[in-house]
Design a protein around this motif. Structure first.
Motif, short mmCIF file in Angstrom:
data_model
loop_
_atom_site.label_atom_id
_atom_site.label_comp_id
_atom_site.label_asym_id
_atom_site.label_seq_id
_atom_site.Cartn_x
_atom_site.Cartn_y
_atom_site.Cartn_z
N THR A 99 -6.34 36.88 74.10
CA THR A 99 -5.70 36.65 72.80
C THR A 99 -5.54 37.99 72.08
O THR A 99 -6.37 38.89 72.22
CB THR A 99 -6.51 35.69 71.91
OG1 THR A 99 -7.83 36.23 71.71
CG2 THR A 99 -6.62 34.31 72.55
N LYS A 100 -4.46 38.07 71.31
CA LYS A 100 -4.20 39.25 70.50
C LYS A 100 -3.78 38.78 69.12
O LYS A 100 -2.85 37.97 68.98
CB LYS A 100 -3.09 40.10 71.13
CG LYS A 100 -2.82 41.41 70.39
CD LYS A 100 -1.75 42.22 71.09
CE LYS A 100 -1.46 43.53 70.36
NZ LYS A 100 -0.40 44.31 71.06
N THR A 101 -4.49 39.23 68.10
CA THR A 101 -4.22 38.77 66.74
C THR A 101 -3.68 39.89 65.87
O THR A 101 -4.02 41.07 66.06
CB THR A 101 -5.49 38.20 66.08
OG1 THR A 101 -6.50 39.22 66.06
CG2 THR A 101 -6.01 37.00 66.86
N LYS A 102 -2.82 39.49 64.94
CA LYS A 102 -2.30 40.41 63.93
C LYS A 102 -2.11 39.62 62.66
O LYS A 102 -1.33 38.68 62.61
CB LYS A 102 -0.97 41.03 64.38
CG LYS A 102 -0.46 42.10 63.42
CD LYS A 102 0.81 42.74 63.95
CE LYS A 102 1.30 43.83 63.01
NZ LYS A 102 2.55 44.47 63.50
N LYS A 103 -2.90 40.02 61.64
CA LYS A 103 -2.96 39.25 60.40
C LYS A 103 -3.38 37.82 60.74
O LYS A 103 -4.43 37.60 61.31
CB LYS A 103 -1.64 39.32 59.65
CG LYS A 103 -1.30 40.74 59.18
CD LYS A 103 -0.03 40.79 58.37
CE LYS A 103 0.25 42.21 57.90
NZ LYS A 103 1.51 42.32 57.12
N LYS A 104 -2.55 36.83 60.46
CA LYS A 104 -2.94 35.43 60.74
C LYS A 104 -2.14 34.85 61.90
O LYS A 104 -2.08 33.64 62.06
CB LYS A 104 -2.75 34.58 59.49
CG LYS A 104 -3.71 34.95 58.36
CD LYS A 104 -3.53 34.05 57.15
CE LYS A 104 -4.11 32.69 57.40
NZ LYS A 104 -4.08 31.82 56.20
N LYS A 105 -1.57 35.72 62.74
CA LYS A 105 -0.81 35.27 63.91
C LYS A 105 -1.55 35.65 65.18
O LYS A 105 -2.25 36.66 65.24
CB LYS A 105 0.59 35.90 63.93
CG LYS A 105 1.47 35.46 62.78
CD LYS A 105 2.85 36.10 62.88
CE LYS A 105 3.75 35.68 61.74
NZ LYS A 105 5.10 36.29 61.83
N LEU A 106 -1.35 34.81 66.23
CA LEU A 106 -2.07 35.02 67.49
C LEU A 106 -1.11 34.86 68.67
O LEU A 106 -0.31 33.93 68.71
CB LEU A 106 -3.23 34.04 67.59
CG LEU A 106 -4.11 34.10 68.84
CD1 LEU A 106 -5.57 33.78 68.49
CD2 LEU A 106 -3.62 33.12 69.92
N VAL A 107 -1.21 35.78 69.62
CA VAL A 107 -0.48 35.70 70.88
C VAL A 107 -1.49 35.40 71.98
O VAL A 107 -2.49 36.12 72.14
CB VAL A 107 0.28 37.01 71.19
CG1 VAL A 107 0.93 36.93 72.57
CG2 VAL A 107 1.33 37.29 70.12
N LEU B 255 -2.03 31.22 63.35
CA LEU B 255 -0.81 30.58 63.81
C LEU B 255 -0.58 30.97 65.26
O LEU B 255 -0.60 32.16 65.60
CB LEU B 255 0.38 31.03 62.96
CG LEU B 255 1.76 30.53 63.41
CD1 LEU B 255 1.94 29.06 63.04
CD2 LEU B 255 2.88 31.36 62.77
N LEU B 256 -0.39 29.99 66.16
CA LEU B 256 -0.07 30.30 67.55
C LEU B 256 1.37 30.79 67.61
O LEU B 256 2.31 30.00 67.55
CB LEU B 256 -0.25 29.06 68.42
CG LEU B 256 0.01 29.24 69.92
CD1 LEU B 256 -0.92 30.29 70.52
CD2 LEU B 256 -0.13 27.93 70.67
#
Length: 203
Positions: free
Chosen positions: A108-116, A11-12
Protein backbone atom coordinates in the motif's frame (compact mmCIF):
# COMPACT_ATOMS: atom_id res chain seq x y z
CA UNK A 1 -12.78 13.41 -2.99
CA UNK A 2 -11.97 12.55 0.64
CA UNK A 3 -14.65 14.81 2.15
CA UNK A 4 -16.61 11.87 3.60
CA UNK A 5 -13.64 9.60 4.41
CA UNK A 6 -13.50 9.12 8.22
CA UNK A 7 -10.47 10.36 10.12
CA UNK A 8 -7.69 7.78 10.23
CA UNK A 9 -8.97 5.93 7.16
CA UNK A 10 -8.17 6.14 3.45
CA UNK A 11 -10.00 6.46 0.15
CA UNK A 12 -9.13 3.46 -2.06
CA UNK A 13 -7.83 5.47 -5.01
CA UNK A 14 -6.40 2.70 -7.22
CA UNK A 15 -5.75 -1.06 -7.34
CA UNK A 16 -2.74 -2.26 -9.35
CA UNK A 17 -1.85 -5.84 -10.29
CA UNK A 18 1.45 -6.86 -11.86
CA UNK A 19 2.82 -10.24 -12.95
CA UNK A 20 6.31 -11.42 -13.82
CA UNK A 21 5.07 -13.75 -16.58
CA UNK A 22 2.90 -13.18 -19.64
CA UNK A 23 0.88 -16.34 -19.02
CA UNK A 24 -0.66 -14.72 -15.92
CA UNK A 25 -2.62 -11.72 -17.16
CA UNK A 26 -3.28 -9.03 -14.52
CA UNK A 27 -6.62 -8.15 -16.17
CA UNK A 28 -7.85 -11.73 -15.58
CA UNK A 29 -6.86 -11.52 -11.91
CA UNK A 30 -9.06 -8.49 -11.26
CA UNK A 31 -12.10 -10.73 -10.89
CA UNK A 32 -10.62 -11.86 -7.55
CA UNK A 33 -10.32 -8.31 -6.18
CA UNK A 34 -13.06 -7.78 -3.59
CA UNK A 35 -12.86 -4.00 -3.26
CA UNK A 36 -12.67 -1.65 -6.23
CA UNK A 37 -12.12 2.14 -6.33
CA UNK A 38 -14.95 4.50 -7.18
CA UNK A 39 -16.04 4.42 -10.82
CA UNK A 40 -14.25 6.69 -13.26
CA UNK A 41 -15.95 8.30 -16.24
CA UNK A 42 -13.86 8.16 -19.42
CA UNK A 43 -11.14 6.53 -17.26
CA UNK A 44 -10.27 9.96 -15.85
CA UNK A 45 -12.86 11.55 -13.59
CA UNK A 46 -14.56 9.99 -10.57
CA UNK A 47 -17.72 11.92 -11.41
CA UNK A 48 -20.20 9.86 -9.30
CA UNK A 49 -17.96 10.43 -6.24
CA UNK A 50 -17.77 14.17 -6.97
CA UNK A 51 -21.57 14.31 -7.18
CA UNK A 52 -21.88 12.52 -3.83
CA UNK A 53 -19.49 15.05 -2.28
CA UNK A 54 -21.73 17.94 -3.37
CA UNK A 55 -23.98 17.02 -0.45
CA UNK A 56 -23.43 19.01 2.71
CA UNK A 57 -22.47 17.78 6.16
CA UNK A 58 -24.28 20.35 8.33
CA UNK A 59 -27.82 19.41 7.27
CA UNK A 60 -27.58 15.85 5.89
CA UNK A 61 -31.34 15.28 5.91
CA UNK A 62 -32.23 18.18 3.65
CA UNK A 63 -33.70 17.07 0.31
CA UNK A 64 -30.87 18.35 -1.90
CA UNK A 65 -28.23 16.63 0.24
CA UNK A 66 -30.18 13.37 0.07
CA UNK A 67 -30.53 13.82 -3.69
CA UNK A 68 -26.77 14.22 -4.27
CA UNK A 69 -26.02 11.18 -2.11
CA UNK A 70 -28.64 9.13 -3.94
CA UNK A 71 -27.39 9.80 -7.47
CA UNK A 72 -23.70 9.78 -6.53
CA UNK A 73 -21.33 7.11 -5.21
CA UNK A 74 -20.16 7.04 -1.61
CA UNK A 75 -16.36 6.92 -1.24
CA UNK A 76 -14.83 3.45 -1.16
CA UNK A 77 -12.90 3.33 2.11
CA UNK A 78 -9.94 0.94 2.13
CA UNK A 79 -10.62 -2.28 4.04
CA UNK A 80 -7.58 -4.29 5.16
CA UNK A 81 -9.44 -7.60 5.52
CA UNK A 82 -10.90 -7.31 1.99
CA UNK A 83 -7.42 -6.57 0.66
CA UNK A 84 -5.92 -9.62 2.36
CA UNK A 85 -8.79 -11.80 1.15
CA UNK A 86 -8.17 -10.55 -2.39
CA UNK A 87 -4.46 -11.40 -2.11
CA UNK A 88 -5.38 -14.94 -1.01
CA UNK A 89 -7.88 -15.39 -3.87
CA UNK A 90 -5.33 -14.19 -6.44
CA UNK A 91 -2.72 -16.57 -5.00
CA UNK A 92 -5.10 -19.55 -5.19
CA UNK A 93 -6.00 -18.67 -8.79
CA UNK A 94 -2.31 -18.53 -9.77
CA UNK A 95 -1.58 -21.83 -8.00
CA UNK A 96 -4.52 -23.44 -9.82
CA UNK A 97 -2.78 -22.48 -13.07
CA UNK A 98 0.13 -24.74 -12.09
CA UNK A 99 2.37 -22.18 -10.34
CA UNK A 100 2.31 -23.97 -6.99
CA UNK A 101 5.31 -22.06 -5.64
CA UNK A 102 3.93 -18.64 -6.52
CA UNK A 103 3.75 -15.71 -4.11
CA UNK A 104 1.58 -12.59 -4.17
CA UNK A 105 2.96 -9.54 -2.37
CA UNK A 106 0.53 -6.90 -1.15
CA UNK A 107 1.68 -3.29 -0.83
CA UNK A 108 0.00 0.00 0.00
CA UNK A 109 1.06 3.57 -0.69
CA UNK A 110 -0.69 6.48 0.99
CA UNK A 111 -0.78 10.18 0.25
CA UNK A 112 -2.87 12.39 2.49
CA UNK A 113 -6.16 10.44 2.78
CA UNK A 114 -5.78 8.44 -0.45
CA UNK A 115 -4.38 4.93 -0.82
CA UNK A 116 -3.02 2.93 -3.76
CA UNK A 117 -3.12 -0.86 -3.32
CA UNK A 118 -0.74 -3.08 -5.30
CA UNK A 119 -0.50 -6.84 -5.81
CA UNK A 120 2.77 -8.15 -7.26
CA UNK A 121 2.61 -11.74 -8.57
CA UNK A 122 5.87 -13.72 -8.52
CA UNK A 123 5.00 -16.93 -10.34
CA UNK A 124 8.07 -19.14 -10.10
CA UNK A 125 8.29 -22.19 -12.37
CA UNK A 126 5.03 -24.01 -13.26
CA UNK A 127 4.40 -27.68 -12.48
CA UNK A 128 4.13 -29.66 -15.72
CA UNK A 129 2.26 -32.89 -16.48
CA UNK A 130 4.70 -35.69 -17.39
CA UNK A 131 2.51 -38.79 -17.77
CA UNK A 132 -1.25 -39.39 -17.92
CA UNK A 133 -2.85 -42.71 -17.03
CA UNK A 134 -6.53 -43.65 -16.72
CA UNK A 135 -8.10 -46.11 -14.29
CA UNK A 136 -11.59 -47.11 -15.52
CA UNK A 137 -13.31 -50.18 -14.13
CA UNK A 138 -16.07 -50.30 -16.75
CA UNK A 139 -14.53 -51.86 -19.89
CA UNK A 140 -17.09 -50.29 -22.26
CA UNK A 141 -16.47 -46.77 -20.90
CA UNK A 142 -12.73 -47.42 -20.98
CA UNK A 143 -12.95 -48.32 -24.69
CA UNK A 144 -15.09 -45.26 -25.49
CA UNK A 145 -12.64 -42.89 -23.85
CA UNK A 146 -9.56 -44.66 -25.20
CA UNK A 147 -10.89 -44.13 -28.74
CA UNK A 148 -11.52 -40.47 -27.96
CA UNK A 149 -8.14 -39.45 -26.53
CA UNK A 150 -7.50 -37.16 -29.53
CA UNK A 151 -10.16 -34.82 -28.11
CA UNK A 152 -8.80 -34.93 -24.57
CA UNK A 153 -7.84 -31.59 -23.00
CA UNK A 154 -5.04 -33.29 -21.06
CA UNK A 155 -1.66 -33.48 -22.80
CA UNK A 156 1.82 -34.34 -21.54
CA UNK A 157 3.82 -31.13 -21.20
CA UNK A 158 0.84 -28.98 -20.17
CA UNK A 159 0.80 -26.97 -16.96
CA UNK A 160 -1.04 -28.64 -14.08
CA UNK A 161 -4.08 -26.39 -14.52
CA UNK A 162 -7.14 -27.02 -12.33
CA UNK A 163 -9.46 -25.30 -14.83
CA UNK A 164 -8.31 -27.63 -17.60
CA UNK A 165 -8.75 -30.67 -15.35
CA UNK A 166 -12.29 -29.60 -14.54
CA UNK A 167 -12.93 -28.91 -18.22
CA UNK A 168 -11.88 -32.48 -19.03
CA UNK A 169 -14.35 -33.80 -16.48
CA UNK A 170 -17.11 -31.82 -18.24
CA UNK A 171 -15.95 -33.11 -21.65
CA UNK A 172 -15.99 -36.75 -20.52
CA UNK A 173 -19.44 -36.31 -18.97
CA UNK A 174 -20.84 -34.86 -22.24
CA UNK A 175 -19.19 -37.65 -24.24
CA UNK A 176 -20.72 -40.39 -22.09
CA UNK A 177 -24.11 -38.68 -22.04
CA UNK A 178 -24.07 -38.69 -25.86
CA UNK A 179 -23.27 -42.41 -25.71
CA UNK A 180 -26.33 -43.16 -23.59
CA UNK A 181 -24.96 -42.77 -20.06
CA UNK A 182 -27.55 -40.11 -19.24
CA UNK A 183 -27.16 -40.28 -15.48
CA UNK A 184 -23.38 -40.09 -15.51
CA UNK A 185 -22.13 -37.25 -13.30
CA UNK A 186 -18.79 -35.50 -13.48
CA UNK A 187 -18.39 -36.07 -9.73
CA UNK A 188 -17.74 -39.72 -10.63
CA UNK A 189 -14.38 -38.58 -12.03
CA UNK A 190 -11.45 -37.80 -9.74
CA UNK A 191 -7.79 -36.92 -10.24
CA UNK A 192 -4.69 -37.97 -8.36
CA UNK A 193 -1.52 -35.96 -9.00
CA UNK A 194 1.85 -37.38 -7.95
CA UNK A 195 4.85 -35.08 -8.09
CA UNK A 196 8.11 -36.52 -9.34
CA UNK A 197 10.85 -36.36 -6.70
CA UNK A 198 13.09 -33.25 -6.87
CA UNK A 199 11.34 -31.88 -9.95
CA UNK A 200 8.30 -29.86 -11.05
CA UNK A 201 6.90 -32.77 -13.07
CA UNK A 202 3.61 -34.41 -12.21
CA UNK A 203 2.13 -37.81 -13.10
Amino acid sequence: TTKFVPQGEYLLDEVKISSDTKSIKPAEMRVYVRQHPNTKWFSIFKTPLYVYNLSGTKHPNRWYNKFFRKIGDAPVVYNESDAERSRYEILKAVQNMGYLGATVKQKTKTKKKKLVLSYDIESGEPYVVRNISRVINDTHIAELLENDTVNSLLKPGMNLNVSVLDGERDRITRKLSNEGYYKFNKDYISYHADTVLNSREVD
